[in-house]
Design a protein around this motif. Structure first.
Motif, PDB file in Angstrom:
ATOM      1  N   ARG A   1      40.219  19.832 -41.929  1.00 40.32           N
ATOM      2  CA  ARG A   1      39.113  19.367 -40.947  1.00 40.32           C
ATOM      3  C   ARG A   1      39.727  18.681 -39.677  1.00 40.32           C
TER       4      ARG A   1
ATOM      5  N   CYS B   1      38.296  21.904 -35.405  1.00 39.00           N
ATOM      6  CA  CYS B   1      37.410  20.855 -36.000  1.00 39.00           C
ATOM      7  C   CYS B   1      37.865  19.407 -35.875  1.00 39.00           C
TER       8      CYS B   1
ATOM      9  N   GLN C   1      30.320  19.246 -36.726  1.00 42.51           N
ATOM     10  CA  GLN C   1      31.139  19.871 -37.652  1.00 42.51           C
ATOM     11  C   GLN C   1      30.067  20.233 -38.553  1.00 42.51           C
TER      12      GLN C   1
ATOM     13  N   LEU D   1      31.776  21.339 -28.726  1.00 39.67           N
ATOM     14  CA  LEU D   1      32.534  22.580 -29.161  1.00 39.67           C
ATOM     15  C   LEU D   1      32.756  23.582 -28.381  1.00 39.67           C
TER      16      LEU D   1
END
Lengths: 248, 248
Positions: free
Chosen positions: A2, A7, A15, A111
């Motif tokens: 992650r 991420c 997330q 993002l």
DNA sequence: CGTATCTTTGACCAAATTCAAGCCACGTGG
DNA sequence: CCACGTGGCTTGAATTTGGTCAAAGATACG
């Protein structure tokens, strides 16, 4: 995992929302991941294995235009340009539901920023490839490839200095990435062995005693340290078989 | 011009805020636009002329990795990879103040989306270049280039069908883009003339009677119509010397 | 009218492709 | 356990493409 790739750059809430869109998909070596006959969009993060983005000539001649590494963000949209994505090895892809991803992209600027910056990285890599195809000899290209491969493939340091690089995809893929033939790859690796630039342990395993020499032979002195790969930060954490989260 | 390239996809308010960050900058042919010795960031839209993104070998050998066309969005960030941007012809750039642009990017999702989609277009073009450098012969590459050039360079239709293409940047740039030499370009254009694929009017002007034949010879049948260029929509509106707005 | 730059042409050469055959490791089935 | 076939890698020989070097034409420009 992650913390790597896309991420690591996201806020916790993003997330989480992303995780809800995710599902793991498995591909066997040489299977089609995306192309004409597939559904339109492909968005995801490569968890393990390697994908190749390639394009064929009518006569079957293939050129690989990009290799996706573990941690890489993958996005292919439904524009109709020739090209396809295949698994070079068996691979696991953390795939995002495309409609949801698109919506998330709209209102999660972190993002959007992460996706953009990964695209820039890909662009840099592709520029490097185009440059090497146009300006370097095959030998130089191969040296550059081997040197760079130490950054994103298993590279085990050894006692007397240097390390052993394991190439984990087939010769034919190297050849098609470097725009040459398997015969030439073979000849050149043996030539490099003869002059002591590398030592061939077995066809997919090379000992590199002097990495900087390879870097120089590949004409990428400036580039080697500066170019970024998704996988280069984690550096084989994943060879220790990390247990995978529900979403990458 | 506002309707082309990046600005056509923006809301009026974003356009306005963008215009406040803009200033026109002029470059003469072969002058440096961005590189080591320049300030860090470069963000803008090319208004007229052509820019080349290139990279040198130590021995001076140059490979052009991308040509920017009028209407193209330009963005180079301060990462330290070898490479530079130069003007291939005299050029005008509508440059955005970088801090302001970055801030605008944050809260104008339409801008973010537009920038992203232009990056995808660039990526497609670069893939095409890498593929052609790796998989095509020089002759095929040149055919592909000439065919594609009708999409983004002056191409005047003529009575008996076909048209006359004017290449507006120097031979050396074509050579370095296609990863070959000016001598070879010369030889091949004459060979193409001999077999009737083109007719040479003067060194930078070719008559193409059968475009589809060139497309096929360049192995880009699928690609030709599908690939996008910033300039291909406006199609020489700009040869009629449009008066330029304060900001592109 | 001379100089500089760009283009063309020729001769030569080196790199790399293609074709072909051989080798090796591996897995399968008798 | 061995024969056999397959796929990947290696090696050799012939061929070709295209690069380099050098010089000659062209064209533009002062």
């Amino acid at each position: 995992m992650r913390r790597q790739g896309i991420c690591g750059q996201l806020r916790a809430t993003t997330q989480l929302r992303l995780a809800r869109l995710a599902s793991i998909q498995t591909f066997s070596a040489n299977s089609r991941v995306w192309g004409d006959d597939c559904e339109h969009d492909l968005v995801g993060v490569l968890v393990s294995g390697y994908l190749r983005t390639q394009r064929h000539r009518i006569d079957g001649h293939r050129q690989i235009v990009s290799m996706a590494l573990p941690g890489d963000f993958i996005a292919e949209h439904g524009r109709k340009l020739p090209g396809e994505v295949e698994a070079a090895t068996s691979a696991r892809l953390c795939r995002f539901e495309r409609g949801g991803f698109r919506r998330l992209l709209e209102d999660a600027p972190d993002l959007a920023r992460a996706v953009y910056s990964l695209r820039v990285t890909k662009l840099d890599q592709l520029r490097l490839l185009a440059w090497s195809l146009g300006a370097l000899t095959v030998e130089e290209r191969l040296c550059a490839f081997l040197a760079l491969a130490t950054r994103f493939m298993p590279y085990a340091p050894i006692a007397r200095g240097g390390g052993v690089l394991t190439i984990d995809f087939p010769r034919a893929d190297i050849a098609d990435l470097l725009g040459t033939s398997v015969e030439t790859i073979s000849r050149i690796t043996h030539r490099l062995d003869a002059i002591g630039a590398i030592r061939i342990h077995c066809p997919d395993r090379f000992e590199i005693s002097d990495l900087s020499r390879l870097v120089t032979m590949g004409c990428i002195d400036e580039t080697f340290a500066a170019i970024r790969f998704a996988a280069s930060d984690l550096k084989w954490a994943r060879t220790r078989d990390p247990k995978l989260p529900d979403a990458a």
